[in-house]
Scaffold this active site. Structure first.
Site, PDB file in Angstrom:
ATOM      1  N   PHE A 117       6.367 -31.133   5.031  1.00  0.00           N
ATOM      2  CA  PHE A 117       5.756 -30.872   3.728  1.00  0.00           C
ATOM      3  C   PHE A 117       5.730 -32.166   2.914  1.00  0.00           C
ATOM      4  CE2 PHE A 117       5.517 -29.271  -0.609  1.00  0.00           C
ATOM      5  CZ  PHE A 117       4.498 -28.330  -0.479  1.00  0.00           C
ATOM      6  N   ASP A 188      14.915 -28.898   6.389  1.00  0.00           N
ATOM      7  CA  ASP A 188      14.313 -28.155   5.281  1.00  0.00           C
ATOM      8  C   ASP A 188      14.041 -26.734   5.801  1.00  0.00           C
ATOM      9  OD1 ASP A 188      12.477 -26.945   3.514  1.00  0.00           O
ATOM     10  OD2 ASP A 188      11.568 -28.863   2.948  1.00  0.00           O
ATOM     11  N   TYR A 213      12.097 -18.956  -3.579  1.00  0.00           N
ATOM     12  CA  TYR A 213      10.940 -18.232  -4.139  1.00  0.00           C
ATOM     13  C   TYR A 213       9.993 -17.712  -3.073  1.00  0.00           C
ATOM     14  CZ  TYR A 213       9.337 -23.139  -3.850  1.00  0.00           C
ATOM     15  OH  TYR A 213       9.086 -24.423  -3.435  1.00  0.00           O
ATOM     16  N   LYS A 214      10.225 -18.070  -1.803  1.00  0.00           N
ATOM     17  CA  LYS A 214       9.329 -17.587  -0.739  1.00  0.00           C
ATOM     18  C   LYS A 214       9.891 -16.289  -0.159  1.00  0.00           C
ATOM     19  CE  LYS A 214       7.998 -22.333   0.503  1.00  0.00           C
ATOM     20  NZ  LYS A 214       6.574 -22.373   0.146  1.00  0.00           N
ATOM     21  N   ARG A 360      -3.740 -19.228   5.701  1.00  0.00           N
ATOM     22  CA  ARG A 360      -2.362 -18.807   6.045  1.00  0.00           C
ATOM     23  C   ARG A 360      -2.135 -17.353   5.650  1.00  0.00           C
ATOM     24  NH1 ARG A 360       2.255 -22.610   3.550  1.00  0.00           N
ATOM     25  NH2 ARG A 360       1.534 -21.653   1.626  1.00  0.00           N
TER      26      ARG A 360
HETATM   27  C1  LIG Z   1       8.730 -27.170   3.453  1.00  0.00           C
HETATM   28  C2  LIG Z   1       8.662 -27.255   1.966  1.00  0.00           C
HETATM   29  N1  LIG Z   1       9.490 -28.099   1.307  1.00  0.00           N
HETATM   30  C3  LIG Z   1       9.450 -28.210  -0.042  1.00  0.00           C
HETATM   31  C4  LIG Z   1       8.564 -27.458  -0.794  1.00  0.00           C
HETATM   32  C5  LIG Z   1       8.452 -27.563  -2.297  1.00  0.00           C
HETATM   33  O1  LIG Z   1       9.563 -27.978  -2.955  1.00  0.00           O
HETATM   34  P1  LIG Z   1       9.785 -27.600  -4.504  1.00  0.00           P
HETATM   35  O2  LIG Z   1      10.429 -26.257  -4.527  1.00  0.00           O
HETATM   36  O3  LIG Z   1      10.644 -28.676  -5.036  1.00  0.00           O
HETATM   37  O4  LIG Z   1       8.445 -27.540  -5.158  1.00  0.00           O
HETATM   38  C6  LIG Z   1       7.707 -26.562  -0.142  1.00  0.00           C
HETATM   39  C7  LIG Z   1       6.774 -25.748  -0.943  1.00  0.00           C
HETATM   40  O5  LIG Z   1       6.042 -24.936  -0.480  1.00  0.00           O
HETATM   41  C8  LIG Z   1       7.752 -26.467   1.261  1.00  0.00           C
HETATM   42  O6  LIG Z   1       6.919 -25.645   1.907  1.00  0.00           O
END
Ligand SMILES: Cc1ncc(COP(=O)(O)O)c(C=O)c1O
Length: 401
Positions: A117, A188, A213-214, A360
Site C-alpha cells: 500500500f 502490515d 476500520y476495515k 474490488r
Molecule cells: C495495507 C494498508 N496499509 C495502510 C493503509 C492506510 O493507513 P491509514 O489508516 O494510516 O490511513 C491502508 C488503507 O487502506 C492499507 O490498505
C-alpha cells in the site's frame, strides 16, 4: 462464559445495513455494529459528560489502548500484552519500521513489494530521509520477494494481503527465511485482521501493525494497532517518543525514558470516542471463531468468482484462485472498472475501485451471505452485459474511489 455466535446466522442481526444495499466494501470500511451508537453515546454522556476528567481513571480510559490491544491479540495470534492500540496505521508502520531498522543498524536495505500500500512506501521514504543514513527501499514484484531475500537486507517490510489483488504472502515461510538471513520483519495486517486467522507468534514475526476500520468494523478513522514481539519489547525504540510512551508520564520529567514493554509504543492522548466504537465492535469479535469466518469467506469468495466469471467474461479475475494464496476480497480487472463500480453502487451493490482498473469486492461473512453474493452477481451481469456503466453520470470521478 459468553455464548459463541454463529457466523452470519447470529451475527448479521448485530449490524446496521441499509435496505436495498449489498455491502461488499467491508475490506475498506466495515459495516456499523448496532452496539456502537449506544456505547459511544454512553462514553459521551456518562463518562465524559458526568465523570469529566475523572474518567481517565474511573472509566479506565487510560488503560484502554492496552486492553483493546489484548482483545485484538486473540485475532492475530499475538501474545497477551504485545499489542497496543492508537494513532493511525501510517504512524504505526513508521514506528515499527524505525524500530526494526535500528535493530539491524549495520544493514541499509528495506525490502518491500510493488503491491504494498502506498502509505507504507511513502512512510518508508520519509523515514529514510529523516534518518539520513543512506538507507534504501528496494521494491520487487510480490512473487519475487522470496528470491530477493539476502544478507544485505535489514528489514522485510510487507503487507500480508495485497490491497488491490487480494493476493496473500506466506507469512510463516517468509519470516522463517528472513530470520535465517538475519532480517527483521514488519507486517502490515490491514487486510488480514478480522479477515483470516493470523498467527504472529507462531510465525515468529517481529513487528506488525494493522487498522480497525476495515474487517474489525470500528468505524471511519478508528485507531490502529501495533504488535511488538515480546522478545523485542524491552529494547525496541519508539521513533515517536511521546509522553504516553514514557515510563512515568505523570512524573513530567524533562527527559524521555521509555516505558517497559509494548507500552512504549504509545504516543499521545488516545482517541477515547473512537476507542469506544472499537470496544463495541470487538464485543462481536470476542464471540466468533475466526476459523469459521475464514471458512465462510473462502466459500463466499469462490461463489462470487464462479458466478461473475460465468456471467461476465469481460471481467478478468486478478485474485489468486488458490484459497491459501488470497485474503478476503475478490478483485476483477475491467477497463471500464471505475464507471462500472459507480453503476453498481447506484444499483445498491457497494464495492470500490482501485486504479488503474481494479474492481474490488470485500467478503465479510459476519454480515454477507450466499443470497447477497448471488444477487450481487446478477446485478453485476446487468451492469456489464447491459452496458449500464457507459452512462455519462458514471464517468465522473469522485475524490475517494
Ligand atoms: C495495507 C494498508 N496499509 C495502510 C493503509 C492506510 O493507513 P491509514 O489508516 O494510516 O490511513 C491502508 C488503507 O487502506 C492499507 O490498505
Amino acid at each position: 462464559m459468553t455464548q459463541k455466535l454463529r457466523v452470519y446466522e447470529d451475527t448479521k442481526a448485530l449490524f446496521h445495513l441499509p435496505d436495498g444495499v449489498i455491502y461488499l466494501d467491508g475490506n475498506s470500511l466495515g459495516a456499523l455494529p448496532l452496539g456502537v451508537a449506544e456505547r459511544v453515546n454512553r462514553v459521551i454522556t456518562v463518562e465524559w459528560g458526568h465523570e469529566l476528567i475523572r474518567a481517565w481513571n474511573t472509566a479506565d480510559w487510560y488503560v484502554q489502548p492496552r486492553r483493546l490491544g489484548d482483545r485484538i491479540a486473540r485475532l492475530i495470534g499475538a501474545e497477551p500484552g504485545s499489542v497496543m492500540v492508537g494513532d493511525t496505521l501510517s504512524l504505526k508502520v513508521y514506528q515499527a519500521l524505525a524500530a526494526a531498522l535500528e535493530m539491524n543498524a549495520a544493514r541499509k536495505l528495506i525490502l518491500s513489494d510493488t503491491g504494498n500500500f502506498p502509505t507504507d512506501l511513502y512512510m518508508a521514504e520519509g523515514l529514510i530521509a529523516t534518518l539520513g543514513r543512506g538507507h534504501q527501499l528496494r521494491l520487487v514484484a510480490p512473487e519475487a520477494i522470496e528470491a530477493a531475500l539476502s544478507e544485505e537486507i535489514a528489514v522485510l517490510y510487507l503487507t500480508e494481503v495485497d490491497y488491490r489483488t487480494g493476493r496473500r504472502h506466506d507469512m510463516a515461510k517468509l519470516t522463517a527465511k528472513a530470520h535465517a538471513l538475519g532480517i527483521v520483519t514488519v507486517w502490515d495486517l490491514a487486510h488480514s485482521a478480522g479477515a483470516l486467522p493470523v498467527d504472529l507468534a507462531g510465525a515468529g514475526a517481529d513487528f506488525a501493525a494493522g487498522c480497525t476500520y476495515k474487517y474489525l468494523n470500528a468505524g471511519p478513522g478508528a485507531p490502529a494497532f501495533l504488535y511488538v514481539a515480546p522478545r523485542h519489547a524491552g529494547s525496541a525504540r519508539s521513533a515517536l517518543s511521546g509522553w504516553m510512551g514514557h515510563e512515568k508520564p505523570f512524573a513530567f520529567e524533562l527527559g524521555y525514558a521509555a516505558a517497559s514493554g509494548v507500552e512504549r509504543m504509545r504516543v499521545g492522548t488516545p482517541p477515547v470516542l473512537a476507542m469506544a466504537a472499537l470496544e463495541a465492535s470487538l464485543d462481536i469479535w470476542d464471540r466468533v471463531d475466526i476459523a469459521e469466518v475464514r471458512a465462510w469467506s473462502l466459500d463466499l469468495s469462490d461463489l462470487l468468482i464462479d458466478e461473475v466469471e460465468r456471467r461476465c467474461p469481460q471481467l478478468k479475475l486478478v485474485t489468486p484462485r488458490a484459497p491459501t494464496q488470497r485474503g478476503s476480497q475478490v478483485s476483477f480487472a475491467f477497463e471500464g472498472g471505475y464507471a462500472a463500480m459507480q453503476a453498481l453502487i447506484a444499483r445498491g451493490v457497494i464495492g470500490d475501485f482501485r486504479a488503474p482498473d481494479i474492481m474490488r469486492f470485500g467478503i465479510t461473512p459476519l454480515y454477507i451471505g450466499e443470497d447477497e453474493i448471488i444477487r450481487a452477481a446478477e446485478i453485476i451481469e446487468e451492469v456489464i452485459a447491459g452496458e449500464e456503466w457507459r452512462r455519462p453520470e458514471y464517468q465522473v470521478v469522485n475524490a475517494v474511489t
